[in-house]
Scaffold this active site. Structure first.
Site, PDB file in Angstrom:
ATOM      1  N   GLU A   1       9.279   4.987  16.527  1.00 28.06           N
ATOM      2  CA  GLU A   1      10.041   6.247  16.443  1.00 28.06           C
ATOM      3  C   GLU A   1       9.151   7.373  15.935  1.00 28.06           C
ATOM      4  OE1 GLU A   1      10.949   3.333  15.275  1.00 28.06           O
ATOM      5  OE2 GLU A   1      13.065   2.934  15.662  1.00 28.06           O
TER       6      GLU A   1
ATOM      7  N   LYS B   1       4.011   4.556   6.584  1.00 27.81           N
ATOM      8  CA  LYS B   1       3.111   3.652   5.866  1.00 27.81           C
ATOM      9  C   LYS B   1       2.168   2.961   6.857  1.00 27.81           C
ATOM     10  CE  LYS B   1       3.145  -0.371   2.881  1.00 27.81           C
ATOM     11  NZ  LYS B   1       3.912  -1.314   2.094  1.00 27.81           N
TER      12      LYS B   1
ATOM     13  N   GLU C   1      18.114  -3.774   3.134  1.00 28.51           N
ATOM     14  CA  GLU C   1      16.836  -4.254   3.671  1.00 28.51           C
ATOM     15  C   GLU C   1      16.171  -5.193   2.649  1.00 28.51           C
ATOM     16  OE1 GLU C   1      14.551  -1.729   6.808  1.00 28.51           O
ATOM     17  OE2 GLU C   1      13.400  -1.548   4.986  1.00 28.51           O
TER      18      GLU C   1
ATOM     19  N   GLY D   1       7.972   0.404   1.699  1.00 29.74           N
ATOM     20  CA  GLY D   1       8.441   1.593   2.430  1.00 29.74           C
ATOM     21  C   GLY D   1       9.678   2.210   1.811  1.00 29.74           C
ATOM     22  N   ARG D   2      10.659   1.361   1.455  1.00 26.26           N
ATOM     23  CA  ARG D   2      11.926   1.907   0.933  1.00 26.26           C
ATOM     24  C   ARG D   2      11.838   2.321  -0.532  1.00 26.26           C
ATOM     25  NH1 ARG D   2      12.195  -3.063   2.850  1.00 26.26           N
ATOM     26  NH2 ARG D   2      12.507  -4.853   1.479  1.00 26.26           N
TER      27      ARG D   2
ATOM     28  N   HIS E   1      40.097  11.194   1.672  1.00 27.69           N
ATOM     29  CA  HIS E   1      40.963  11.509   2.817  1.00 27.69           C
ATOM     30  C   HIS E   1      40.534  10.735   4.059  1.00 27.69           C
ATOM     31  CE1 HIS E   1      43.134  14.654   0.688  1.00 27.69           C
ATOM     32  NE2 HIS E   1      41.988  14.817   0.046  1.00 27.69           N
TER      33      HIS E   1
ATOM     34  N   LYS F   1      12.521  -4.601  17.236  1.00 25.82           N
ATOM     35  CA  LYS F   1      11.379  -3.769  17.626  1.00 25.82           C
ATOM     36  C   LYS F   1      10.680  -4.397  18.825  1.00 25.82           C
ATOM     37  CE  LYS F   1      10.101  -2.085  13.007  1.00 25.82           C
ATOM     38  NZ  LYS F   1       9.060  -2.122  11.984  1.00 25.82           N
TER      39      LYS F   1
END
Ligand code: F6P
Length: 548
Positions: free
Chosen positions: A214, A208, A355, A269-270, A386, A514
């Site tokens: 990253e 965005k 978030e 963004g999410r 398990h 960041k």
């Protein structure tokens, strides 16, 4: 949108008193006194989905009081504000309109005096045309070959959503190979380089902001890798696509303006998988299926907008979640998809919920004195059984769980699906009703087992039960149904955040790390002095430098 402190409402106080009455009542008892419990506490959605919330530590009174809380905090106004494009993301002065991206009836939605549906439809058409060319092999790479591999480079919402959906809808996928690279760890991208051919690979740079460290690091490395093969920057036009709202930065990176699929600042963004960030989904399953995916989400949006709270699925699930976090003081919620294709669903909603609602300052800017967003975690069933179910069955913590499963599997392999669903049903039963000493004794009697040593360990076998679950059964994981399911949880998150008086659509907490990382990076890179760091960080840096 009203900013009401839920803790000072009358209904919160009522719920506190009600909790004292109900906290020790066992689900076994609640089921034994009411044969209609399932009818009362389950809802069907479009004959495609059944949401059974009867195995929760609630009564009709609880639901009534929780709905009072929703009314007292003016939830209806909040929903109205979001749907009509008010700038409810106040700290960033933005509207929150992922619902517009799947507005299939195309009603007008106005932001800053403009009907945003016009632009949404233009980008949708562009995605349709482009995906057709790539899927049909008409879009050629720099050396004239058709595209075989798509690499989506993005992180957080620009990765988790499209990756999760592409995996969940694998049965609908075409011949294109999909890859997702998010981690700044060079291993992630290097492993993809080993699998793909530069001549037939298309990179989608999903960001965005087009500033995320990253993503930009990975995108630049991908560019360098391609340049090594083609020795000419013109390849970018054929192999690099941008999905972004920051056109200026995309152009600076060198991507052709024709290859930009924009989205807008009112898409969080999410919540962006419905926007051009979903391009990898379209390339994987085709535009027609993506439209069905949007249709499913739109149907859930309508349900959320129109339905009374006592039948409103996202509202009820959110209220029940608040009931556990704030009154039972549970800290986590598990999401357990009994469907291997949905293996990234918990990770996706971990970001979406944590978030959004991992906040401790309310909408008035005051410190919050109640509990906010729960920790979301999970794994696909039966693997989790398990691994960590032991703690849910016999540990000291209350962990509400959502069990999600399709009725029809995409893979009819022997009796696998029947066994999978048997496990789903067995676990939700075991969690609710447990296993008492008497039950165990009866079993021993039945088995005519008189071994005294077995009796000695009976206490260790007791499961208290009374562990709450929601069961969501879906006819089949189709694009439509997956769209509805995701929208359901998105709205649940909205309701939780709204009632808890949070700004759910910002994420200031992620900024601190960041900034610090950039700072430390320049120290590591320049080998410069780091004396003003704390002694722990200094020690770690020293040890790192010794070996690097
Ligand atoms: O982690 C913070 C965050 O801003 C997320 O909200 C977002 O999904 C992610 O980073 C990626 O951001 P962008 O799409 O701008 O690269």
């Amino acid at each position: 949108m009203k900013n009401i402190n839920c803790m000072f409402t009358k209904s919160w106080n009522d719920l506190k008193n009600h909790f004292q009455e109900i906290k020790n009542i066992h689900l076994k008892h609640l089921f034994s006194i009411d044969n209609n419990r399932f009818e009362k506490f389950s809802i069907k959605f479009k004959d495609e989905m059944l949401i059974d919330f009867s195995k929760n530590r609630i009564t009709e009174e609880t639901i009534k009081k929780l709905i009072n809380l929703a009314n007292e905090t003016k939830l209806k106004d909040g929903i109205q504000s979001m749907f009509s494009g008010d700038k409810i993301n106040k700290t960033e002065n933005r509207s929150v309109l992922h619902i517009a991206l799947r507005n299939r009836t195309n009603y007008k939605i106005i932001v800053d005096n403009t009907n945003i549906m016009t632009e949404i439809n233009i980008v949708l058409k562009k995605m349709k045309d482009f995906s057709k060319l790539v899927i049909n092999g008409q879009w050629k790479g720099y050396s004239g070959k058709a595209i075989s591999d798509i690499v989506n480079i993005g992180i957080g919402g620009s990765d988790l959503g499209p990756y999760m959906v592409t995996e969940a809808l694998r049965p609908y996928k075409n011949h294109l190979n999909m890859h997702y690279v998010s981690n700044i760890d060079g291993t992630h991208l290097s492993e993809v380089f080993k699998k793909v051919d530069p001549e037939t690979t298309l990179f989608l740079i999903a960001s965005k902001t087009f500033t995320t460290e990253e993503t930009m690091t990975n995108a630049n490395s991908a560019k360098t890798w391609m340049l090594y093969y083609f020795k000419n920057k013109n390849f970018l036009d054929k192999h690099f696509i941008a999905l972004s709202s920051n056109i200026e930065n995309v152009l600076k990176f060198g991507i052709n303006i024709k290859n930009i699929f924009p989205f807008w600042e009112w898409v969080g963004g999410r919540f962006s998988l419905w926007s051009s960030v979903g391009l990898s989904i379209i390339l994987s399953i085709g535009f027609h299926n993506f439209e069905k995916f949007l249709d499913g989400a739109h149907a859930m949006d309508n349900h959320f907008y129109e339905t009374d709270f006592n039948k409103n699925i996202p509202v009820l699930l959110a209220l029940i979640s608040i009931w556990y976090t704030n009154f039972f003081r549970s800290e986590t919620e598990a999401m357990l998809p009994y469907d291997q294709y949905m293996h990234r669903l918990p990770a996706y909603f971990q970001q979406a919920n944590m978030e959004s609602n991992g906040k401790s300052i309310d909408r008035n800017g005051n410190k919050i004195l109640y509990d906010t967003g729960p920790i979301i975690w999970g794994e696909p069933g039966t693997n989790g059984q398990h691994a960590f179910y032991q703690l849910i069955h016999q540990g000291t913590k209350l962990i509400p769980c959502d069990f999600i499963a399709p009725i029809i599997s995409h893979n009819k392999l022997g009796k696998h699906h029947l066994k999978l669903i048997s496990n789903f049903l067995a676990q939700t039963r075991a969690l609710a009703f447990g296993q008492t000493r008497d039950d165990l004794m009866k079993d021993l009697h039945f088995l005519q087992d008189t071994n005294k040593d077995i009796k000695k360990i009976l206490n260790f076998k007791i499961c208290q039960g009374n562990q709450p679950t929601n069961s969501i059964l879906i006819r089949k994981i189709t694009p439509y149904n997956l769209g509805s399911l995701i929208a359901l949880y998105e709205h649940k998150i909205f309701v939780q955040g709204y009632i808890l008086n949070l700004f759910s659509f910002d994420q200031w907490g992620v900024e601190i790390g960041k900034k610090l990382a950039q700072n430390i990076y320049s120290h590591l890179n320049n080998n410069s002095n780091n004396e003003y760091y704390d002694v722990s960080t200094q020690g770690l840096i020293k040890f790192y430098k010794f070996f690097s």
